[in-house]
Scaffold this active site. Sequence first.
Site, short mmCIF file in Angstrom:
data_model
loop_
_atom_site.label_atom_id
_atom_site.label_comp_id
_atom_site.label_asym_id
_atom_site.label_seq_id
_atom_site.Cartn_x
_atom_site.Cartn_y
_atom_site.Cartn_z
N GLU A 228 1.09 -1.27 0.13
CA GLU A 228 0.01 -0.03 -0.09
C GLU A 228 0.73 1.25 0.08
O GLU A 228 1.67 1.43 1.01
CB GLU A 228 -0.85 0.04 1.37
N CYS A 262 -2.79 8.77 3.50
CA CYS A 262 -2.63 8.10 2.01
C CYS A 262 -4.16 8.62 1.38
O CYS A 262 -3.87 8.64 0.34
CB CYS A 262 -2.49 6.65 2.13
#
Length: 454
Positions: A228, A262
Amino acid sequence: MKIKSIDPYTEEVNWTYDALSFGDCEDQIEKSRAAFLKWGSLSVKERTAYISRVAEILRQNRRIYAGIITKEMGKPVRQSLAEIEKCAWLCDYYAENAAGFLEDELVETEAEKSYVTFEPLGVILGIMPWNFPFWQTFRFAVPTLIAGNVCLLKHASNVPGSALEIEKVFTGAGLPQDVFKSLLIDSRTAMEIIDEDLVDGISLTGSVRAGSEIGELAGSTIKPFVLELGGSDPFIVLEDADIDRAAEVGVRARFINTGQSCIAAKRFIVVEDVVVDFIEAFELHMQELKVGDPMDEETDIGPVAKKEFIDSLERVLKDAKKKGAEPRVYGEEHKKGFFFRPTIVPAASTDMKVLNMEVFGPIAPVVMVKDEDEAVKIANSTDFGLGAEIWSADLKRAEHLAKRIKSGFVTINGRVKSDPRLPFGGVKKSGIGRELSHYGLKEFVNIKTVVINK
């Protein structure tokens, strides 16, 4: 080598620890592998019972853990408390559902019996970031442990206190020794562990550069991995949107965790018919943000996590100004602490760094587009593809538009938020694989086919 934890608000050292050597890590991995033999042999229900206890400990000590998060990386403590609650929810979700997710799947064939079973792989290394020091770790560890694996954690170097406290949560819940272990090591040692083929899988949340290096090493040793790697999420506002609501949510979506997320909204793409109204509403809601002491539960914006981040953010604004932007800055200046004041960049252009790189901090660029086709074009004109938000009163139109966005997660009239019930991950350079839901539970298992004939 020393690993230091520094308070971004006071600029004082919280704690100092000695880093482990590669030899120390080898010894620990041997212990973890021995622990796997027992842990992996337990039933799923036996493992979930431990995870239920983990949830209880998290809730009982939520203020202690939230305080550690805030002292180490500067997150407003109200948000740190929410992070701990979310970790407990994650534990509850898997404790209630994992046994069903991991049941053998019968498949009708010509054989007497055919089925698919899910078996743990072994020792899994998690390399986790500082911005959600508990949540990111639990998001990796809980499904990995419930699947029957054991976990090693290499946490970010600025949150060693969180890493050690997380280990105490698991051991305090009664998990056998060495089933979960935090390794206070640097990135080079973590890479050496992977390169020496000492673990059975790797999960990384981090930068594209780190993901590329991990992927190369994992590929060379034929190990499964989940990456990720961040995002540059578009926040699309169409002409029929509820502008004030979009602006209010947009401020939260951009400035949560002081913009260090994020899945924060990082590019506001607004059709020209409503761009002036949107910017006006956005600025009004920005002015309501309280910047200050992160331990104050009224604070919305704390310091950024590291001093060097300030220079990086200033370079982004300098580039925008050089290319014609006129940033507007809000909030009071602070003489102490790693503060960067919330900033909006109206009339941003696509040649600016603020729109073509992942900006980790409280800067909100707004780019004007003619229509939804141009909005999609700009939304997809990035190497990232993690999340996206679309705002429109016409839900069918918005849902159709969502299919054109290249990302792993799209929300309509709401903020992108990870949820234990839904898979989480990205496409393009935002990563590989999925976390959460039943998809994340099966990333580190052997999906084994068994066929029985008479």
